[in-house]
Scaffold this active site. Structure first.
Site, mmCIF file in Angstrom:
data_model
loop_
_atom_site.group_PDB
_atom_site.id
_atom_site.type_symbol
_atom_site.label_atom_id
_atom_site.label_comp_id
_atom_site.label_asym_id
_atom_site.label_seq_id
_atom_site.Cartn_x
_atom_site.Cartn_y
_atom_site.Cartn_z
ATOM 1 N N ASP A 15 42.270 -33.198 -34.994
ATOM 2 C CA ASP A 15 42.842 -33.928 -33.872
ATOM 3 C C ASP A 15 43.208 -35.310 -34.420
ATOM 4 O OD1 ASP A 15 43.760 -34.770 -31.423
ATOM 5 O OD2 ASP A 15 41.947 -34.304 -30.307
HETATM 6 C C1 BGC Z 1 44.318 -35.429 -28.177
HETATM 7 C C2 BGC Z 1 44.993 -34.115 -28.455
HETATM 8 C C3 BGC Z 1 46.462 -34.337 -28.638
HETATM 9 C C4 BGC Z 1 46.668 -35.310 -29.780
HETATM 10 C C5 BGC Z 1 48.118 -35.579 -30.113
HETATM 11 C C6 BGC Z 1 44.681 -36.471 -29.205
HETATM 12 O O1 BGC Z 1 44.216 -37.711 -28.849
HETATM 13 O O2 BGC Z 1 42.920 -35.235 -28.134
HETATM 14 O O3 BGC Z 1 44.746 -33.220 -27.408
HETATM 15 O O4 BGC Z 1 47.106 -33.122 -28.866
HETATM 16 O O5 BGC Z 1 46.059 -36.531 -29.423
HETATM 17 O O6 BGC Z 1 48.749 -36.301 -29.146
#
Ligand code: BGC
Length: 728
Positions: free
Chosen positions: A287
């Site tokens: 993530d």
């Molecule tokens: C979130 C994800 C998301 C990613 C990209 C993160 O902060 O937890 O769910 O896909 O950002 O935007």
């Protein structure tokens, strides 16, 4: 004329450069060869640096445009997120194809969570439809729009499970139940990816957040979680397994830790469980910056160690932290990481691009004319409206207040009466407030005149209340549109209170004192404490954040052009002090309620009213007892005893009467949606296989223990009829 010019531009841009023409002769560019052969060929031609670049997933910011382009040309970026639109992505792809040494195409990732330009209801709302077909269509529509705008991979579906409405991301889940969440995950993966191979209208799914993010403490985002191996296996993994079995091409890890170790660098999670136990063969990514977050969490001293542990755990693609691109080459030179391990990860990253067809036509997703005609098309709007109608849940309807008779005059009031942007909720992507149909426009769309009086969400002045009461007092019924500020829901937004702001309650009470009838329509993204609202209305419709077409969906339901059929997928507490709350806790010898609140939930899992009445017969089983391993059929007759043609979600739960591991009160195991004409009766058949009766024993092995199971069928988790069945 304009369209012709655009098409000509596209043709010109898609003509491959001389560099690319030369590449064409190479085996990795030969579509006649197998993907494995092509990956192998390409890997042989790549320098270590070029390989590591394929694991580098970088965000695109306009302010960094020139440095991103330079990095692409230098072969230092494999994938981009947050770059969208054909014009931009086509130009970035050209840099990769025409100016990087090997012409490896980029892949564009995005958070297409509930729509791209046409915004569909938030995922929690969609799950309340329980409708696998419609949810699949909604995901397919999001994919079609995103693909037309140059995106090839979406960070969805999110399959986390939570029992805590304070968590802002509960809006992104499919509710508290692992079985339902799995069904929604399958529908969404198939919807995004298509069922017969990728085209330029489908995108790859990235199922997230692996795993246990929903267990976080006090609903506070990123705070951390502590859950058992049993919780992991019983609750958190099944939806991932369902998504993987449905073909999800990629997985994203969670921000949190399992067993004290950040998942982003947990070999147990990333290799033993994900690859070994679950059989996942696609691409695993971090993530956002989880490799650097692990440093802040104190799990590693610095980015170098983070990259090392991440890589050794089986984590493949690094989102945004740049730790892999910074340290991996050095770590290979120092023999801390083998090039073979890098090759394995890179092969997965490349395979994704081959599978999507990007090596065969790196420009297949970039067609300006297609983008223009796809976004917000009439078909998309129609699907979004149907999805919104099916997502809404009727929570109260005293004396059949709803639907409203055509001749009644309506005062449409409150902060959400004409709201637009707020109807989209969080993760709104390219959705535009001005394109959202407000509730007042929704009534106009079905040719019903209403008197409208708006006000702000959280501070409502006396003169605004007075203006609202003026329209209320000259109308037969007040439809009061209340809700949560959409900025108070979503990622990194948790709230301690799960109530409608006091100013809105004050408004509602004032309306109640003046109006003959009060209907409340709620716009929110989490279960709320509704006692004040319930005490001051005749009918209550939970509309969630319904998206672009929410306005007419509300109007159609209120006027009876459609009949509500949504059912809650998350328990609604009476008070935030009851959190966590769920329908499927383990049994206990005495369920002690709070001394100052001696009740269960306000609304149980699976709850939702209709304008009609469904009568349930008694369920029967095909055999009272069977040897373990054989499946059983459950039948039940349901009659529409009311006056409306309507849909009903028939829910089947099982309770293991005695088991070596304390069984849960009940667990959802199957559901069917039926549609009945007034007076019509239908028999629903559930075909339960033995797996529906399985459990994890004390060594976390899947077993079926002999004994009696109560099979319960009903209209919600608390209102069921049951029959016993025995395994021997
Ligand atoms: C979130 C994800 C998301 C990613 C990209 C993160 O902060 O937890 O769910 O896909 O950002 O935007």
């Amino acid at each position: 004329m304009k369209l012709k010019a655009i098409s000509a531009l596209c043709i010109a841009l898609t003509t491959l450069s001389t560099v690319a023409q030369t590449h064409k002769k190479l085996p990795y560019l030969n579509p006649a060869l197998s993907i494995e052969r092509r990956v192998e060929d390409l890997l042989k031609r790549m320098t270590l640096g070029e390989k590591i670049a394929q694991l580098n997933l970088r965000p695109y910011y306009v302010s960094q445009d020139s440095s991103v382009r330079a990095a692409i040309r230098a072969g230092r970026i494999g994938a981009l997120l947050k770059a969208n639109g054909v014009a931009l992505n086509l130009s970035l792809q050209r840099e990769a194809i025409e100016s990087s040494r090997l012409g490896i195409p980029l892949i564009f990732h995005e958070d297409v969570i509930h729509g791209y330009r046409t915004i569909t209801p938030i995922p929690l709302a969609e799950s309340c439809s329980w409708d696998r077909v419609l949810v699949g269509q909604s995901a397919a529509l999001a994919a079609r729009e995103a693909a037309s705008a140059g995106i090839q991979l979406t960070y969805a579906p999110m399959v986390d499970i939570s029992n805590d409405p304070r968590w802002g991301r509960i809006m992104e889940t499919s509710g508290e139940d692992a079985f339902l969440c799995s069904q929604m995950a399958i529908a969404r993966v198939k919807g995004f990816q298509g069922e017969s191979g990728y085209t330029n209208e489908t995108i790859m799914a990235c199922v997230k957040h692996f795993a246990g993010y929903g267990a976080l403490l006090a609903g506070r985002d990123y705070l951390g979680a502590d859950f058992s191996l049993r919780d992991l296996q019983e609750r958190y993994l099944p939806p991932f397994q369902a998504a993987i079995d449905a073909g999800a091409g990629s997985v994203m890890c969670s921000y949190l830790a399992y067993n004290g170790e950040p998942v982003t660098m947990s070999r147990f999670m990333n290799t033993d469980i994900l690859r070994g136990q679950m059989g996942f063969t696609g691409l695993l990514m971090t993530d956002w910056c989880t490799l650097t977050h692990a440093v802040s969490m104190g799990a590693v001293a610095d980015g170098r160690q983070s990259a090392l542990r991440g890589m050794l755990s089986g984590m493949e693609m690094d989102m945004s932290s740049s730790q892999y691109i910074t340290y991996l080459e050095e770590l290979v030179r120092e023999k801390k990481v083998s090039e073979k391990l890098i090759d394995k990860a890179v092969a997965n990253a490349l395979r994704v691009k081959f599978e999507l067809g990007l090596f065969d036509d790196p420009y297949k997703y970039f067609d300006l004319a297609r983008e223009q005609r796809t976004l917000l098309s009439a078909e998309s709007r129609q699907i979004a409206r149907q999805m919104a109608i099916s997502s809404m849940v009727l929570l109260k309807n005293n004396a059949r207040t709803l639907p409203l008779a055509k001749e009644r005059s309506i005062a449409l009031v409150g902060p959400f009466a004409s709201a637009k942007g707020h109807l989209m909720g969080s993760w709104t992507m390219m959705g535009r407030a001005e394109e959202v149909e407000s509730v007042s426009e929704g009534f106009q769309a079905i040719k019903k005149d209403v008197l409208v009086a708006d006000c702000p969400i959280s501070s409502i002045g006396e003169d605004q209340i007075k203006a609202i009461l003026d329209v209320v007092s000259v109308s037969d019924v007040a439809v009061v549109c209340l809700g949560e500020d959409a900025n108070l829901i979503g990622e990194a937004v948790s709230t301690a209170k799960i109530e409608i702001p006091a100013a809105q309650i004050k408004l509602l009470k004032a309306v109640r004192a003046k109006a003959k009838r009060v209907v409340v329509v709620l716009f929110n993204g989490r279960p709320l404490v509704l006692d004040q609202i319930l005490a001051n209305c005749d009918a209550l419709l939970e509309a969630w954040y319904p998206g672009t077409m929410g306005g007419s969906a509300v109007a159609q339901l209120i006027m009876g052009e459609s009949v509500p059929s949504g059912k809650l997928t998350q328990t609604f507490p009476r008070h935030s002090g009851q959190i966590p709350l769920a329908y499927n806790f383990r049994r206990t010898f005495s369920r002690v309620n709070h001394a100052d609140l001696n009740h269960g939930p306000q609304f149980p899992f699976g709850y939702g009213l209709s304008y009609t009445d469904f009568e349930y017969g008694d369920p029967t089983v095909s055999a009272d007892s069977l040897p373990i391993g054989q499946g059983v059929h459950v039948r039940i007759k349901i009659r529409n005893a009311g006056g409306y043609k309507a849909r009903e979600v028939v829910q089947l739960y099982i309770r293991d009467e005695v088991a070596t591991i304390i069984p849960r009160e009940k667990e959802l195991k199957a559901f069917e949606i039926i549609e009945l004409e007034p007076g019509q009766e239908k028999e629903v058949l559930f075909d339960l296989d033995s797996e529906s009766f399985a459990m994890f024993d004390s060594r976390i092995k899947r077993v079926i223990e002999p004994g009696i199971f109560k099979i319960m069928v009903g209209t919600n988790s608390a209102d069921v009829k049951s029959v016993d069945f025995k395994y021997y």
